[in-house]
Write an enzyme that holds these catalytic residues in place. Structure first.
Site, mmCIF file in Angstrom:
data_model
loop_
_atom_site.group_PDB
_atom_site.id
_atom_site.type_symbol
_atom_site.label_atom_id
_atom_site.label_comp_id
_atom_site.label_asym_id
_atom_site.label_seq_id
_atom_site.Cartn_x
_atom_site.Cartn_y
_atom_site.Cartn_z
ATOM 1 N N ASP A 76 1.875 0.490 -11.328
ATOM 2 C CA ASP A 76 1.628 1.734 -10.588
ATOM 3 C C ASP A 76 2.731 2.734 -10.920
ATOM 4 O OD1 ASP A 76 3.443 0.130 -9.265
ATOM 5 O OD2 ASP A 76 2.267 -0.050 -7.442
ATOM 6 N N GLU A 143 0.508 4.307 -3.500
ATOM 7 C CA GLU A 143 1.059 4.460 -2.138
ATOM 8 C C GLU A 143 0.032 5.017 -1.150
ATOM 9 O OE1 GLU A 143 3.691 3.252 -1.043
ATOM 10 O OE2 GLU A 143 5.008 2.915 -2.768
HETATM 11 ZN ZN ZN Z 1 5.411 1.191 -1.653
HETATM 12 ZN ZN ZN Z 2 5.095 -0.301 -4.327
#
Ligand code: ZN
Ligand code: ZN
Length: 425
Positions: A76, A143
């Protein structure tokens, strides 16, 4: 894999500066434009076919190396609205261009990016030791819980192939050099709800002409706490947190409505359904009790799946991690009440997931804090403004772990049947 291992130290050394650069330039969810451009340029230079703009700002890097399984490696990319206070020389002073909020890689996704770039490098360099297809997936917006879904909805698997396994890792302030995981539910599901309680506003001196949403909210908040304490068995784990409560503008006005923000963590679909049904029941009943004219509005803001490690697949992945890092460095951990959206990739692909944490903390500092019983105070956790993984050793461990796991799944000598794998733990 001696040639891979000897190369990783050199790859790591070359990634320390890019890591510091990414750390100093964090970008919020779906705003990872600079980050994605850097990833795309580097992955292309490594010989990968690179596609940008997948699911918004996502980047896919593919390397086809003969017949064999397709292995998805995910990192990510997004940062958090946190004002960094680590004091590191490469601290972020950046702000989000839209909101003006300070931004920080407070969850370590910058580390995930460089570890995957380094892994793509190591795998490209060791093409003679595996066969198959590597799919490096740099995902936006973890997130907010929307990035994995956005990539799937943008045709990730139709365009680049369906993986046999989804591999992903997350840095955590455990001793650097160690990894930790478990079979089954590793991370909880998270349901974020916004509940609006509709009252009837008026003058503070005439409460009898109003339906006060603040009283309704106060009663609802307390009653919701009885779900975990009174409706869930002691052996089951559920967390229900009311993180926000907003109502009113002035002391001499009775407000029109109140809003609650809930975060609900569960480890099984059955418990999740039970808790959500109890929330609905209580919220509606409290509105009835208050004589509300309208039923409350319940909106789901995000829904993150359980991060579930398939046991047979994890056996195979864990054997590779033990080989690469040493058996004593591969730790078993308890289920953890945080959440991730990587499960959306595995679920949409119909593939098993292997997810593990890797350490970023100074082992001496962790040991000293354990001795004092002050780990929670002294070792900053993800999302803290003080979260600061060690750079070089963490990158090295992350690349070593990711590469070993990938090769295990790409290995041309594999039997194709996890349950009969000679490397099974
Ligand atoms: Zn996080
Ligand atoms: Zn994370």
């Amino acid at each position: 894999m001696p040639s891979i291992n000897s190369r990783i130290a050199r790859i790591t050394a070359a990634l320390v500066e890019p890591y510091r650069d990414l750390h100093a330039h964090p970008e919020l969810s779906f705003a990872e434009h600079r980050t994605a451009a850097i990833i795309a340029r580097r992955a292309k230079a490594l010989g990968y076919e690179v596609t940008e703009g997948v699911g918004g700002t996502g980047v896919v890097a593919r390397l086809v190396n003969g017949p064999g399984p397709l292995v998805l490696l995910r990192a990510d990319m997004d940062a958090l609205p946190v004002r960094e206070q680590t004091g590191l020389s490469y601290s972020s002073t950046a702000t989000d261009p839209d909101s003006g909020e300070p931004t920080m890689h407070a969850c370590g996704h910058d580390m995930h990016i460089v570890c995957l770039l380094g892994t793509l490098d190591a795998l490209a360099a060791a093409r003679d030791q595996w066969s198959g297809t590597v799919l490096g997936v740099f995902q936006p917006a973890e997130e907010t819980g929307h990035g994995a879904r956005a990539m799937v909805d943008d045709g990730l698997f139709e365009r680049f192939g369906t993986p046999e396994i989804v591999l992903a890792q997350h840095v955590l302030p455990i001793p650097v050099g160690t990894v930790a995981t478990r079979a089954g539910a590793l991370l909880s599901a998270n349901d974020s709800l916004r509940i609006t309680l509709h009252g009837r506003g008026g003058h503070s001196s005439r409460p009898e002409t109003t339906i006060d949403p603040i009283i309704m909210a106060a009663a609802t908040v307390l009653r919701l706490q009885t779900i975990v304490s009174r409706e869930i068995a002691a052996a089951d784990q559920v967390v229900l947190t009311i993180g926000t409560l907003h109502a009113g503008t002035k002391d001499n006005i009775i407000a029109d409505e109140a809003q609650l923000g809930l975060s609900i963590r569960t480890y099984s679909p059955e418990l999740r359904d039970r808790v959500l049904a109890a929330v609905r029941r209580i919220v509606h009943a409290e509105a009835d009790a208050a004589g509300a004219d309208r039923p409350p509005t319940i909106e789901t803001l995000t829904r993150l799946p359980i991060t579930f490690n398939d046991a047979a697949a994890l056996d195979k992945t864990r054997a590779a991690l033990r080989d690469a890092l040493g058996a004593e460095q591969v730790l078993e951990m308890a289920a953890f009440p945080a959440s991730e959206d990587v499960g959306n990739l595995a679920e949409a692909a119909g593939a098993p997931l292997s997810f593990w944490f890797f350490g970023g903390a100074d082992p001496a500092k962790v040991a000293a804090a354990q001795e004092r019983g002050t780990v929670d105070q002294d070792i900053p956790m993800n999302h803290s403004p003080y979260f600061a993984p060690l750079a070089e050793p963490t990158i090295n461990c992350g690349i070593t772990a990711f590469t070993a796991a990938a090769v295990a799944w790409l290995d041309p000598s594999r039997t194709g049947d996890v349950s009969t794998s000679p490397r099974q733990a």
